[in-house]
Design a protein around this motif. Structure first.
Motif, short mmCIF file in Angstrom:
data_model
loop_
_atom_site.label_atom_id
_atom_site.label_comp_id
_atom_site.label_asym_id
_atom_site.label_seq_id
_atom_site.Cartn_x
_atom_site.Cartn_y
_atom_site.Cartn_z
N LEU A 155 -5.23 3.86 1.48
CA LEU A 155 -5.97 3.85 0.34
C LEU A 155 -6.47 5.25 -0.34
O LEU A 155 -7.07 5.38 -1.31
CB LEU A 155 -7.15 2.88 0.27
CG LEU A 155 -6.75 1.47 0.33
CD1 LEU A 155 -7.89 0.48 0.22
CD2 LEU A 155 -5.80 0.89 -0.61
N LYS A 175 0.61 -1.08 0.03
CA LYS A 175 0.14 0.13 0.10
C LYS A 175 0.91 1.27 -0.10
O LYS A 175 1.84 1.52 0.90
CB LYS A 175 -0.76 0.02 1.37
CG LYS A 175 -1.98 -1.23 1.35
CD LYS A 175 -2.60 -1.13 2.72
CE LYS A 175 -3.51 -2.35 2.54
NZ LYS A 175 -3.03 -3.45 2.92
N SER A 181 -3.14 -3.77 -3.05
CA SER A 181 -4.70 -3.42 -2.72
C SER A 181 -4.51 -1.84 -2.66
O SER A 181 -5.75 -1.33 -2.49
CB SER A 181 -4.83 -4.05 -1.38
OG SER A 181 -3.90 -3.52 -0.29
N THR A 182 -3.61 -1.13 -3.16
CA THR A 182 -3.74 0.44 -3.32
C THR A 182 -3.44 0.78 -4.72
O THR A 182 -2.57 0.49 -5.31
CB THR A 182 -2.70 0.90 -2.30
OG1 THR A 182 -2.81 0.56 -1.05
CG2 THR A 182 -2.76 2.33 -2.49
N SER A 227 -14.11 -2.61 0.51
CA SER A 227 -13.89 -3.68 0.66
C SER A 227 -13.21 -4.21 1.97
O SER A 227 -12.88 -5.23 2.48
CB SER A 227 -12.34 -4.08 -0.24
OG SER A 227 -11.35 -3.23 0.02
N SER A 228 -13.04 -3.06 2.68
CA SER A 228 -12.35 -3.13 4.28
C SER A 228 -13.52 -3.33 5.19
O SER A 228 -13.43 -3.52 6.27
CB SER A 228 -11.41 -2.04 4.72
OG SER A 228 -12.47 -0.83 4.68
N TRP A 266 -10.31 4.42 -0.46
CA TRP A 266 -10.27 3.13 -0.98
C TRP A 266 -9.59 2.91 -2.32
O TRP A 266 -9.25 2.01 -2.73
CB TRP A 266 -11.83 2.57 -1.23
CG TRP A 266 -12.52 3.69 -1.75
CD1 TRP A 266 -12.80 4.21 -3.24
CD2 TRP A 266 -13.63 4.37 -1.08
NE1 TRP A 266 -13.60 5.14 -3.28
CE2 TRP A 266 -14.12 5.23 -2.16
CE3 TRP A 266 -14.21 4.38 -0.08
CZ2 TRP A 266 -15.24 6.06 -1.88
CZ3 TRP A 266 -15.07 5.22 0.08
CH2 TRP A 266 -15.61 6.27 -0.75
N SER A 284 -11.80 -1.97 -4.76
CA SER A 284 -12.00 -1.50 -3.54
C SER A 284 -13.46 -1.09 -3.41
O SER A 284 -13.73 -1.06 -1.97
CB SER A 284 -11.03 -0.41 -3.19
OG SER A 284 -9.75 -0.60 -3.37
N THR A 327 -5.87 1.10 6.57
CA THR A 327 -6.59 0.83 5.25
C THR A 327 -7.20 1.78 4.58
O THR A 327 -7.16 2.20 3.56
CB THR A 327 -7.59 -0.60 5.15
OG1 THR A 327 -6.61 -1.91 5.73
CG2 THR A 327 -7.75 -0.94 3.77
#
Length: 390
Positions: free
Chosen positions: A383, A59, A157-158, A262-263, A386, A241, A379
């Motif tokens: 992000l 990330k 994921s980022t 997604s988190s 996101w 995301s 997270t």
């Protein structure tokens, strides 16, 4: 750089010196004129604060908070020479474009010089805002690779921002639903967000920009974003995301979606209703989001503003007129109090300090920090909610 398998460990890069040069280049020589008056920025005299690019678990995180001072010169319509200074007290990673403040000081101030002050506020400030709005993306573009080892992250994921997205013409990436187990009913306490946004654009344009895949890929800065203006179709934004499904459509008037970050707890979706109303010279979008998990409401609200509406305005040139947000809990938990401007700044400072303290803790501190609620908060922040800055 030592080997960092799968980009797991925290890597930090101090970019303040680069930022000083960046702002000196970008903010010097910016000019505006109107009604016979003119003004131009001269030099950036100081950039103070912190600018960091960080990475962990693939990330990319930007943390910056700086104050900028610059000088200017101008001339009124009758030829009166004007000089002075502009202070931008806060340029931060979570400052909205509309929240930038420009404090103007005019040397030997007098009423005769007022036209130049007005010119700065009405014409020069928007140009400076535009320059500041791309700083985070340029920061990651230049320094992101220095903190991330390419080829070792199987699925970052980022999203990393790109100045100009390049979706393949007519291509539509397939959407794959997450295979995570559904959350047990009633286990997530939720709240409802209500947001009103007014843009100088037609209702048709707003409806289209929210559902047209080619346009969505541009303002999300992700050629992996997929969406289709069809009831029952699933969408995936910002590299997955944000995901959901189109539940109801009334052309140019209404969009209803199931929507999740997604988190969030596995299987939990909120319900987003966007009512679109055409006025004489603008369009009002009333957004109602039901089912936002308690504790996620502030981040969710801020990032609708930052990464939906701000990016749409910036990308397509729509002028924003009014934005109001309110929250109401669906559970028995008390409603959060509205934060004042000072409260928001204090919270931002605490978040920034916490991220820096975490960074300085090194690999040994990582295991204790990135667990449970702490991981969820990081997270969302890391992000840029996101999907920021792919």
């Amino acid at each position: 750089m030592s080997r960092n398998v799968n980009n797991w460990h925290w890597v930090d890069k101090n970019c303040i010196n680069w930022a000083k040069t960046y702002f000196e280049t970008e903010l010097s020589g910016v000019a505006a004129e109107a009604n016979g008056a003119s003004v131009k920025t001269l030099t950036v005299t100081s950039v103070t604060g912190d600018v960091d690019v960080n990475q962990r678990k693939g990330k990319i995180i930007t943390i910056f908070d700086v104050a900028i001072n610059l000088t200017f010169e101008g001339t009124t319509a009758d030829g009166t020479a004007v000089t002075g200074k502009i202070e931008i007290p806060e340029v931060a990673h979570d400052t909205d474009d509309d929240d930038y403040v420009f404090d103007v000081t005019i040397d030997a101030d007098s009423s005769a010089k007022q036209p130049v002050r007005d010119l700065i506020r009405k014409n020069l400030a928007p140009l400076l805002r535009k320059k500041l709005s791309v700083f985070a993306a340029d920061l990651i573009r230049v320094h992101g690779k220095d903190v991330q080892i390419e080829g070792e992250v199987s699925k970052p994921s980022t999203p990393v921002p790109t100045p100009t997205p390049s979706p393949a013409p007519g291509a539509k990436a397939a959407f794959t639903a997450a295979s995570t187990p559904a959350a047990a009913p009633g286990t997530v306490n939720t709240t409802t967000l209500d947001d009103t946004v007014e843009l100088q654009a037609s209702a048709h344009d707003i409806y289209d920009v929210l559902l047209n895949q080619a346009k969505v890929q541009i303002w999300t800065r992700s050629n992996k974003s997929t969406i289709e203006p069809k009831v029952g179709s699933k969408f995936s934004l910002f590299g997955g995301s944000v995901t959901g499904e189109i539940k109801e459509l009334v052309e140019d008037k209404k969009i209803v979606q199931s929507w999740r970050l997604s988190s969030w707890p596995a299987g939990h979706y909120s319900m987003v209703t966007m009512d679109i109303t055409q006025n004489t010279n603008s369009t009002v979008i009333k957004v109602k989001q039901e089912g936002v998990p308690i504790g996620e409401q502030d981040t969710t609200s801020q990032n609708w503003s930052n990464y939906y509406w701000a990016e749409i305005k910036r990308t397509f040139g729509y002028v924003g007129l009014v934005t109001t947000t309110s929250m109401s809990n669906d559970s028995s938990a008390p409603s959060p109090a509205s934060a004042s401007s000072m409260d928001k700044k204090q919270k931002r400072r605490r978040r920034t300090d916490k991220k820096k303290k975490t960074a300085s803790g090194g690999a040994g501190a990582g295991a204790g920090v990135y667990t449970g609620a702490g991981l969820a908060v990081l997270t969302a922040f890391a992000l840029g909610f996101w999907f920021s800055k792919k």
